[in-house]
Scaffold this motif. Structure first.
Motif, short mmCIF file in Angstrom:
data_model
loop_
_atom_site.label_atom_id
_atom_site.label_comp_id
_atom_site.label_asym_id
_atom_site.label_seq_id
_atom_site.Cartn_x
_atom_site.Cartn_y
_atom_site.Cartn_z
N GLU A 267 0.80 -1.22 0.00
CA GLU A 267 0.00 0.00 0.00
C GLU A 267 0.84 1.27 0.00
N ARG A 268 1.96 1.29 0.74
CA ARG A 268 2.76 2.51 0.78
C ARG A 268 3.33 2.83 -0.60
N THR A 269 3.76 1.81 -1.30
CA THR A 269 4.26 2.02 -2.65
C THR A 269 3.14 2.48 -3.58
N GLU A 270 1.95 1.90 -3.39
CA GLU A 270 0.81 2.34 -4.18
C GLU A 270 0.54 3.83 -3.95
N ALA A 271 0.57 4.26 -2.67
CA ALA A 271 0.30 5.66 -2.35
C ALA A 271 1.34 6.58 -2.99
N ALA A 272 2.61 6.17 -2.93
CA ALA A 272 3.66 7.00 -3.54
C ALA A 272 3.48 7.08 -5.05
N GLY A 273 3.10 5.95 -5.66
CA GLY A 273 2.87 5.94 -7.11
C GLY A 273 1.71 6.83 -7.51
N ARG A 274 0.65 6.79 -6.73
CA ARG A 274 -0.50 7.65 -7.03
C ARG A 274 -0.14 9.13 -6.85
N LEU A 275 0.74 9.41 -5.90
CA LEU A 275 1.21 10.77 -5.75
C LEU A 275 1.89 11.25 -7.03
N ILE A 276 2.74 10.40 -7.61
CA ILE A 276 3.42 10.77 -8.85
C ILE A 276 2.39 10.96 -9.98
N ARG B 58 -2.70 7.10 5.14
CA ARG B 58 -3.21 7.35 6.49
C ARG B 58 -3.72 6.07 7.13
N GLN B 59 -4.18 5.14 6.32
CA GLN B 59 -4.70 3.88 6.86
C GLN B 59 -3.58 2.94 7.28
N ILE B 60 -2.52 2.88 6.48
CA ILE B 60 -1.50 1.85 6.74
C ILE B 60 -0.20 2.38 7.34
N ALA B 61 0.09 3.67 7.17
CA ALA B 61 1.37 4.19 7.66
C ALA B 61 1.23 5.66 8.01
N PRO B 62 0.50 5.99 9.07
CA PRO B 62 0.29 7.40 9.40
C PRO B 62 1.60 8.15 9.65
N GLN B 63 2.64 7.43 10.09
CA GLN B 63 3.91 8.11 10.33
C GLN B 63 4.57 8.57 9.03
N ALA B 64 4.13 8.05 7.88
CA ALA B 64 4.68 8.47 6.60
C ALA B 64 3.77 9.44 5.87
N ALA B 65 2.64 9.83 6.49
CA ALA B 65 1.67 10.68 5.79
C ALA B 65 2.25 12.02 5.41
N HIS B 66 3.20 12.54 6.22
CA HIS B 66 3.74 13.87 5.92
C HIS B 66 4.39 13.92 4.54
N TYR B 67 5.03 12.80 4.13
CA TYR B 67 5.69 12.78 2.82
C TYR B 67 4.68 12.98 1.69
N ILE B 68 3.57 12.22 1.75
CA ILE B 68 2.54 12.34 0.72
C ILE B 68 1.91 13.73 0.75
N LEU B 69 1.59 14.20 1.94
CA LEU B 69 0.94 15.51 2.07
C LEU B 69 1.84 16.63 1.55
N LEU B 70 3.13 16.53 1.84
CA LEU B 70 4.05 17.55 1.36
C LEU B 70 4.05 17.61 -0.17
N HIS B 71 4.14 16.47 -0.80
CA HIS B 71 4.25 16.47 -2.25
C HIS B 71 2.92 16.78 -2.94
N VAL B 72 1.82 16.48 -2.27
CA VAL B 72 0.53 16.93 -2.80
C VAL B 72 0.50 18.46 -2.78
N GLY B 73 0.96 19.03 -1.66
CA GLY B 73 1.01 20.48 -1.58
C GLY B 73 1.89 21.08 -2.65
N ILE B 74 3.05 20.49 -2.87
CA ILE B 74 3.96 20.99 -3.91
C ILE B 74 3.29 20.95 -5.28
N SER B 75 2.60 19.86 -5.56
CA SER B 75 1.95 19.72 -6.86
C SER B 75 0.86 20.78 -7.05
N TYR B 76 0.03 20.99 -6.03
CA TYR B 76 -1.00 22.02 -6.12
C TYR B 76 -0.38 23.42 -6.25
N ARG B 77 0.71 23.64 -5.54
CA ARG B 77 1.39 24.94 -5.67
C ARG B 77 1.90 25.16 -7.08
#
Length: 774
Positions: A606-615, A641-660
């Motif tokens: 799932e973590r790899t899936e989340a990172a891929g969807r971020l890209i 957020r479901q499987i690795a809340p401690q890694a959520a900051h990475y996804i959230l940061l890059h989502v923010g960068i993309s929207y910016r």
């Protein structure tokens, strides 16, 4: 001029001795002998004559000649004036001089309490010179005499016994020898009785330890005692200790110029300062170096500097026959026990500025407690400095000595074994700290005992240790890459264990440098051949070097061992998609990321899936497909957020960068705020700083310059000391200040940015120069 000097020189030359040798044999200080032979000291006492005659083993006729030569200038023994001459080139130490002078002239006395000070420090630090200088300045406060005794605690021959020392002090006071033998207690009582009611200053030079000195202390509060030693006199109650350090640069330069006696050091201040630094600002070394320059009028300061630059020859250069830095160190070492000496001999294998206790224990192959005990013995001898709890440092010249000693007294096999033990400690710390981040490929590679030496330390504790040790670890890895096969075999393992640290601390340039070295040493190990280029690609990507990242990830994806691990292969494809995206190759990037996502879904990663969807969401944003962007980002955030809340900051940061980047500033700000909250929850300070940096960019784009400045200054407080994010944030802060019309403040930030970039060889320096020039 007295006739005594030529007569003394004649007998010394006939013995074939140097002035230093005569000093060692007689107990008369070398400075006093030099002054007597040169005619500068015209008052040889009867005890001095006696000691010189005994030291030279003169016949009765020769002793009579020596006494006759000095008889016209002898001082009556009733008022001893035994201080050696003050050094003509003494300078500096003003605070220490004032402190000691105040102690000996304050007039504050208590019955039975003797004003006593001990000047302690390493050999050659200038203890005797300071003590003699102070003693001369306070001598008029002690009109009943000044006693001087070299206890020979560290040097050739045996230290004076307490009974011998009492006998010489009693002779100086004019006491008649006892009719029969006496013990230490009787001799000490007779000595104290002679000092009762008198104002006498007693200087006890080069004491071996407190036990040698204790019986030599007067019992009269009218007297004072000044002690010098390489050991602290902690066993003596009421003694004021003054720990002497090397000279500050300015004082060392003045001393060097005074010794040379001309303007060669003044006209070449760069070489002069280098000479001071190469001498470690140690007065003994400066005296020898300055004396050599004074004796060679055709040499320039630069010539001497060149001779001192080679660390393998430096100690040879710092010897003039009478004085020798190497011998001074050996005298201190001779006072240690066998275990302490054995520990000292292996310290030459450590190259760092400071020595950590854990590293020392690995080096010596001893338990922590026993290692600390041995190192503290070296501290007591001033062969090692304790700079902080569990941390030590060698003076530069002592480091030169111990490195040559290690090479000479140990064999190649024992040196290699010690280096391997230290590397295994680094491996244990790296592997233990990265356990929460390891994929199955790395876990299958690692052996169960790799992290054993790290004990029960947590990741945060090890990261804090890395923050201090990382430069030496990196240097050790570089040396190991050129070392034995056993050392080379550990390089890739250590480097791959450090990957999470480099990532979380944002030390991507270090990660690139060490992973490149690791790749060259991976050899035939299939795990290393797969993991090392994979790691190297990620480090290059994090450093913004995407062409290289693509090349190395392509190599990693073709490694046979990586192909066996579908989850790791999926992660590699997602990373490849990110690198291609940053190069603007969006179609190729989307294809790689989709392949990675599909593979991740098949194996439940799932973590790899989340990172891929971020890209994929970021690519969609750049392609102007907001619906697809929102869909992919929403799924990525939901999964992580479901499987690795401690890694959520990475996804959230890059989502923010993309929207910016796609101009959706409100959405970007919302995700940066969520990233900051998530990073704070798990204690990832650098991720907090990146979220603040993102908020600063958003507020700059929105024209809210005050808010942008505050976000960026908050981020700077977190990242200072980690040069890449600091440079990036300072450059952005300069843009904010310039937009606010504060050009001078902007230039300050850009100048600091340029300094960081130039210092680390970054190609981005030209862009900042353009901002400053513009």
């Amino acid at each position: 001029m007295s006739d005594f000097g030529p007569v003394l020189r004649k007998f010394r030359k006939a013995a074939g001795w140097s002035q230093e040798r005569l000093s060692a044999e007689s107990g008369v200080s070398a400075e006093a002998i030099k002054a007597l032979e040169a005619g500068r000291h015209r008052h040889p006492r009867w005890l001095t004559l006696k000691l010189l005659g005994e030291g030279l083993a003169l016949t009765e006729a020769q002793r009579a000649e020596l006494v006759a030569a000095g008889s016209r200038t002898m001082v009556r023994a009733g008022t001893p004036r035994e201080l050696p001459d003050d050094a003509v080139d003494f300078n500096g130490r003003s605070e220490q001089v004032a402190e000691l002078q105040q102690m000996f002239t304050s007039g504050e006395t208590r019955p039975g309490v003797v004003a006593t000070a001990a000047i302690v420090g390493m050999g050659g630090i200038g203890k005797t010179a300071l003590a003699v200088h102070v003693a001369h300045r306070v001598a008029d406060q002690y009109p009943d005499g000044q006693l001087y005794l070299n206890l020979r605690g560290f040097g050739p021959g045996e230290p004076l016994t307490v009974l011998e020392a009492l006998g010489r002090l009693s002779d100086s006071l004019g006491l008649q020898p006892p009719e029969g033998p006496e013990d230490v207690h009787e001799a000490a009582a007779r000595y104290r009785s002679a000092l009762a009611g008198r104002r006498v200053l007693v200087m006890l030079d080069d004491a071996a330890d407190a036990a040698q000195v204790a019986a030599l202390l007067p019992g009269a509060s009218t007297c004072a005692v000044l002690i010098t030693s390489r050991r602290a006199m902690t066993g003596l109650p009421g003694v004021a200790h003054l720990l002497l350090d090397v000279l500050p640069d300015a004082e060392a330069l003045r001393m060097l110029a005074m010794i040379v006696g001309d303007d060669r050091t003044v006209t070449d201040p760069v070489s002069a300062l280098s000479i001071v630094r190469l001498c470690g600002s140690l007065p003994l070394a400066l005296h020898i170096a300055g004396g050599r320059l004074a004796d060679q009028p055709t040499w320039t300061a630069a010539d001497l500097n060149v001779r001192l630059t080679d660390s393998r020859r430096r100690l040879d250069e710092l010897s003039d026959g009478n004085r020798d830095v190497r011998a001074s160190i050996e005298f201190s070492l001779a006072a240690g026990d066998t275990a302490t000496v054995d520990a000292f001999e292996l310290l030459g294998l450590h190259h760092g500025e400071e020595l950590d206790l854990r590293v020392a224990a690995a080096l010596l192959d001893l338990p922590i407690a026993e290692t600390e005990e041995r190192l503290e013995h070296l501290v007591d001898l001033h062969l090692l400095e304790s700079v902080a709890p569990r941390r030590y440092r060698l003076h530069d010249l002592i480091r030169d000595y111990v490195q040559e000693t290690t090479d000479r007294r140990t064999d190649a096999a024992s040196r290699e074994a010690a280096r391997v033990r230290v590397l295994r400690l680094y491996l244990a710390m790296a592997w233990r700290s990265s356990e929460h981040f390891q994929n199955r490929l790395a876990t299958d590679w690692g052996a169960s005992d790799w992290s054993a030496a790290a004990g029960r330390l947590s990741m945060d504790e090890i990261f804090a240790w890395f923050d201090i040790e990382i430069d030496e670890i990196a240097a050790a890895v570089r040396r190991a890459a050129d070392g034995s096969p056993a050392e080379q075999a550990l390089v890739a393992k250590i480097v791959l264990g450090l990957v999470p640290y480099f990532g979380i601390r944002r030390r991507h340039s270090d990660g690139v440098a060490l992973a490149t070295i690791a790749l060259a040493t991976a050899g035939a190990d299939p795990f290393a051949a797969a993991l090392t280029p994979h790691s190297l690609a990620q480090q290059y990507g994090a450093a913004g070097l995407y062409e290289q990242a693509v090349d190395y990830m392509t190599v990693a994806l073709q490694a046979p061992k990586l192909i066996e691990y579908a989850e790791q292969q999926a992660w590699g494809e997602v990373c490849l998609g990110e690198f291609l995206m940053e190069l603007g190759r969006l179609d190729e990037a989307a294809a790689a990321a989709r392949s990675g996502v599909a593979r991740a879904i098949r194996v439940g990663a799932e973590r790899t899936e989340a990172a891929g969807r971020l890209i994929l969401g970021t690519i969609a944003g750049r392609q102007g497909l907001p619906d697809v962007q929102d869909q992919e980002f929403g799924r990525a955030v939901e999964v992580v957020r479901q499987i690795a809340p401690q890694a959520a900051h990475y996804i959230l940061l890059h989502v923010g960068i993309s929207y910016r980047d796609s101009g959706q500033l409100l959405e970007a700000a919302a995700y940066f705020e969520m990233c900051r909250t998530a990073a704070l929850a798990v204690g990832y300070d650098h991720a907090v700083a990146e979220a603040l940096e993102g908020l600063g960019q958003v507020e700059l784009a929105r024209g809210n310059l005050s808010a942008a400045e505050q976000h960026l200054r908050d981020a700077l407080e977190i990242v200072q000391g980690t040069w890449q994010p600091e440079a990036r944030i300072r450059e952005l802060l300069g843009q904010v200040l310039a937009a606010a019309g504060r050009q001078a403040d902007a230039r300050v930030e850009w100048t600091r940015t340029l300094d960081l970039l130039v210092r680390h060889g970054s190609p981005q320096a030209d862009g900042v120069r353009g901002l400053l020039n513009g």
